[in-house]
Write a protein that holds these residues in place. Structure first.
Motif, PDB file in Angstrom:
ATOM      1  N   TYR A 114      53.001  15.461 -58.748  1.00  0.00           N
ATOM      2  CA  TYR A 114      53.609  14.569 -57.743  1.00  0.00           C
ATOM      3  C   TYR A 114      52.924  13.344 -58.049  1.00  0.00           C
ATOM      4  CZ  TYR A 114      54.023  12.972 -52.965  1.00  0.00           C
ATOM      5  OH  TYR A 114      54.315  12.217 -51.863  1.00  0.00           O
ATOM      6  N   GLU A 115      51.780  13.247 -58.224  1.00  0.00           N
ATOM      7  CA  GLU A 115      51.204  11.764 -58.544  1.00  0.00           C
ATOM      8  C   GLU A 115      51.937  11.080 -59.860  1.00  0.00           C
ATOM      9  OE1 GLU A 115      49.319   9.823 -56.848  1.00  0.00           O
ATOM     10  OE2 GLU A 115      49.529  11.549 -55.570  1.00  0.00           O
ATOM     11  N   CYS A 130      62.079   5.266 -55.288  1.00  0.00           N
ATOM     12  CA  CYS A 130      62.517   5.990 -54.075  1.00  0.00           C
ATOM     13  C   CYS A 130      61.209   6.620 -53.205  1.00  0.00           C
ATOM     14  CB  CYS A 130      63.228   7.277 -54.141  1.00  0.00           C
ATOM     15  SG  CYS A 130      64.873   6.842 -54.798  1.00  0.00           S
ATOM     16  N   GLU A 131      61.209   6.592 -52.146  1.00  0.00           N
ATOM     17  CA  GLU A 131      60.260   7.321 -51.070  1.00  0.00           C
ATOM     18  C   GLU A 131      60.398   8.839 -51.630  1.00  0.00           C
ATOM     19  OE1 GLU A 131      60.138   6.857 -46.997  1.00  0.00           O
ATOM     20  OE2 GLU A 131      59.750   4.618 -47.223  1.00  0.00           O
ATOM     21  N   VAL A 132      58.946   9.431 -51.916  1.00  0.00           N
ATOM     22  CA  VAL A 132      59.148  10.900 -52.337  1.00  0.00           C
ATOM     23  C   VAL A 132      57.898  11.551 -51.653  1.00  0.00           C
ATOM     24  CG1 VAL A 132      58.720  12.347 -54.424  1.00  0.00           C
ATOM     25  CG2 VAL A 132      59.796  10.414 -54.764  1.00  0.00           C
ATOM     26  N   ALA A 165      56.645  15.514 -50.970  1.00  0.00           N
ATOM     27  CA  ALA A 165      56.614  16.938 -51.122  1.00  0.00           C
ATOM     28  C   ALA A 165      56.497  17.735 -49.954  1.00  0.00           C
ATOM     29  CB  ALA A 165      55.475  17.346 -52.192  1.00  0.00           C
ATOM     30  N   ARG A 166      57.422  19.213 -49.989  1.00  0.00           N
ATOM     31  CA  ARG A 166      57.130  20.031 -48.757  1.00  0.00           C
ATOM     32  C   ARG A 166      56.073  20.744 -48.777  1.00  0.00           C
ATOM     33  NH1 ARG A 166      63.558  22.142 -48.822  1.00  0.00           N
ATOM     34  NH2 ARG A 166      64.587  19.940 -48.935  1.00  0.00           N
ATOM     35  N   SER A 167      55.545  20.948 -50.222  1.00  0.00           N
ATOM     36  CA  SER A 167      54.074  21.906 -50.074  1.00  0.00           C
ATOM     37  C   SER A 167      53.662  21.722 -51.411  1.00  0.00           C
ATOM     38  CB  SER A 167      54.662  23.063 -49.773  1.00  0.00           C
ATOM     39  OG  SER A 167      53.326  24.140 -50.051  1.00  0.00           O
ATOM     40  N   PHE A 168      52.356  21.708 -51.708  1.00  0.00           N
ATOM     41  CA  PHE A 168      51.762  22.182 -52.723  1.00  0.00           C
ATOM     42  C   PHE A 168      51.231  23.399 -53.131  1.00  0.00           C
ATOM     43  CE2 PHE A 168      50.630  17.491 -51.721  1.00  0.00           C
ATOM     44  CZ  PHE A 168      51.507  16.656 -52.730  1.00  0.00           C
ATOM     45  N   ARG A 169      51.541  24.376 -52.256  1.00  0.00           N
ATOM     46  CA  ARG A 169      50.769  25.459 -52.362  1.00  0.00           C
ATOM     47  C   ARG A 169      51.290  26.466 -53.435  1.00  0.00           C
ATOM     48  NH1 ARG A 169      54.597  28.076 -48.266  1.00  0.00           N
ATOM     49  NH2 ARG A 169      52.946  29.823 -47.948  1.00  0.00           N
ATOM     50  N   LEU A 170      52.619  26.353 -54.260  1.00  0.00           N
ATOM     51  CA  LEU A 170      52.957  27.278 -54.895  1.00  0.00           C
ATOM     52  C   LEU A 170      52.870  26.911 -56.378  1.00  0.00           C
ATOM     53  CD1 LEU A 170      56.286  27.920 -52.754  1.00  0.00           C
ATOM     54  CD2 LEU A 170      54.417  29.227 -52.766  1.00  0.00           C
ATOM     55  N   ASN A 171      51.679  27.076 -56.811  1.00  0.00           N
ATOM     56  CA  ASN A 171      51.394  26.942 -57.990  1.00  0.00           C
ATOM     57  C   ASN A 171      51.458  27.822 -59.147  1.00  0.00           C
ATOM     58  OD1 ASN A 171      50.037  24.093 -58.086  1.00  0.00           O
ATOM     59  ND2 ASN A 171      48.839  24.969 -56.446  1.00  0.00           N
ATOM     60  N   SER A 172      51.674  27.312 -60.323  1.00  0.00           N
ATOM     61  CA  SER A 172      51.933  28.114 -61.473  1.00  0.00           C
ATOM     62  C   SER A 172      50.417  29.184 -61.622  1.00  0.00           C
ATOM     63  CB  SER A 172      52.104  27.354 -62.953  1.00  0.00           C
ATOM     64  OG  SER A 172      52.380  28.191 -64.069  1.00  0.00           O
ATOM     65  N   SER A 173      50.683  30.042 -62.626  1.00  0.00           N
ATOM     66  CA  SER A 173      49.434  31.064 -62.681  1.00  0.00           C
ATOM     67  C   SER A 173      49.744  31.557 -64.060  1.00  0.00           C
ATOM     68  CB  SER A 173      49.516  32.198 -61.828  1.00  0.00           C
ATOM     69  OG  SER A 173      50.503  33.111 -61.874  1.00  0.00           O
ATOM     70  N   ARG A 174      48.577  31.831 -64.534  1.00  0.00           N
ATOM     71  CA  ARG A 174      48.431  32.471 -66.004  1.00  0.00           C
ATOM     72  C   ARG A 174      47.018  33.341 -66.294  1.00  0.00           C
ATOM     73  NH1 ARG A 174      49.931  29.894 -71.835  1.00  0.00           N
ATOM     74  NH2 ARG A 174      49.304  31.659 -73.070  1.00  0.00           N
ATOM     75  N   VAL A 175      47.298  34.426 -66.708  1.00  0.00           N
ATOM     76  CA  VAL A 175      46.070  35.511 -66.828  1.00  0.00           C
ATOM     77  C   VAL A 175      46.071  35.581 -68.686  1.00  0.00           C
ATOM     78  CG1 VAL A 175      47.290  37.773 -66.806  1.00  0.00           C
ATOM     79  CG2 VAL A 175      44.527  37.525 -66.566  1.00  0.00           C
ATOM     80  N   GLU A 176      45.100  35.508 -69.344  1.00  0.00           N
ATOM     81  CA  GLU A 176      45.100  35.778 -70.935  1.00  0.00           C
ATOM     82  C   GLU A 176      45.513  37.150 -71.127  1.00  0.00           C
ATOM     83  OE1 GLU A 176      44.779  33.311 -72.793  1.00  0.00           O
ATOM     84  OE2 GLU A 176      44.545  32.093 -71.096  1.00  0.00           O
TER      85      GLU A 176
END
Length: 353
Positions: free
Chosen positions: A258-259, A267-269, A271-282
């Motif tokens: 977002y930053e 434009c003005e921007v 975000a509706r939400s920041f809660r749905l982040n990517s994930s990964r496990v090794e």
């Protein structure tokens, strides 16, 4: 209890679940049924809103805890159904019905695995959670329950992956962008066209590439998916809005993306939400290693699930095919449920994490 007994139990339960409409935010009836079913076989069921969960006996906080999770809600039936979406129909080894593949097969397979694994002592605790509002990422779904649970060390998320482990998942951020102009008569050289103001920004979203690419998930993907402006043909639009779908990889948080975006567009921007982040496990995680030993192939998933709301290591794995989800005449194969129950038990029985 033998695994051969678990399969018909799972099929019978899934048929009952299909018969109860459970579109997102309308899951009360199916949650009632599932709670009654669990309690009828002597297992204590906990409930918050339409989320149902149960805990393995002899729970010990000194042990790590594994969460078995899938969702009971469905999307609305799409057009094109030839069969009845809320009538379970078994035909040629297939079980048809809305939610059979996404994610009823996982709901019932994980529960039967929970019953079997809880019948003997493990090196971990088990919690089974059938959550709601997954299809709409609703705040009354799994997000409302996780703070009530003990610390989770591994999440197993039941979604249709053909029982291959998705060890990474793309995140999601939706942006609302707005540009302002000045209204005027289209026949005159007056006004300031807000549509023209967004063109450079839309082009930036189309062409910009974030530096870090994932071997499993690829690059961050940004897509302009909606645009709206103007009131009638002869008025210069004084406002133009558009929506951007941003799919993140594990190298960036949504806040970081977002930053960067705000620093590049005019434009003005918002975000509706920041809660749905990517994930990964090794791949070295014990669960993943055991799945690989059983012939399963780790991969990265582009589709979103409740995994995005888990702050702990998680793997998405379940029966069925993702391509069948949200389609007319959705189905799951009976043999896929049989494989899923057996594989969940093979991977988890005796596992040390």
């Amino acid at each position: 209890m033998s695994e051969t007994y678990l399969v018909p139990e799972a099929i019978s339960l899934l048929k009952s679940l299909i018969g109860i409409p459970s579109v997102s935010r309308e899951e009360e009836a199916v949650a009632d049924f599932l709670q009654n079913y669990i309690e009828s076989i002597g297992i204590t069921a906990n409930r918050k809103a339409n989320n149902i969960w149960c805990v393995s006996p002899m729970f010990d906080l000194n042990k790590p805890t594994i969460l078995l999770n899938s969702h009971i809600d469905t999307v609305k039936p799409v057009t094109g159904w030839r069969k009845h979406p809320f009538t379970a129909k078994e035909e040629n080894g297939k079980l048809y019905g809305l939610g059979s593949n996404d994610a009823g097969g996982s709901v019932v397979s994980l529960f039967q695995a929970f019953r079997e694994l809880s019948a003997k002592e493990q090196s971990y605790n088990l919690i089974y959670l059938a959550s709601c509002e997954e299809e709409v990422s609703g705040k009354d779904g799994i997000e409302s329950v996780l703070p009530m649970l003990p610390p989770i060390h591994l999440g197993i998320v039941g979604e249709p992956t053909e029982m291959h482990p998705a060890i990474a998942e793309k995140g999601l951020m939706v942006l609302d962008a707005t540009a302002y102009g000045v209204a005027g008569h289209a026949a005159r050289e007056v006004g300031e066209n807000a549509i023209y103001k967004v063109l450079d920004d839309i082009n930036w979203f189309r062409n910009y590439r974030f530096e870090k690419e994932s071997s499993l998930l690829g690059p961050v993907k940004m897509s302009v998916t909606q645009i709206n402006a103007g009131t009638q043909h002869n008025v210069i639009p004084d406002k133009c809005t558009f929506v951007v779908d941003v799919r993140s990889n594990e190298f960036y948080t949504n806040e970081e993306l977002y930053e960067t975006i705000r620093n590049h567009v005019k434009c003005e921007v918002q975000a509706r939400s920041f809660r749905l982040n990517s994930s990964r496990v090794e791949e070295s995680h014990p669960f993943v290693r055991r799945a690989i030993e059983l012939g399963k192939i780790p991969f990265g998933s582009p589709t979103l699930s409740d995994q995005a709301l888990m702050s702990f290591p998680s793997v998405k794995i379940g029966p069925g095919k993702s391509s069948r989800s949200h389609t007319a005449d959705e189905y799951i194969m009976i043999e896929e449920i049989e494989e899923a129950i057996g594989l969940y038990i093979q991977i988890l029985d005796g596992l040390i994490i």
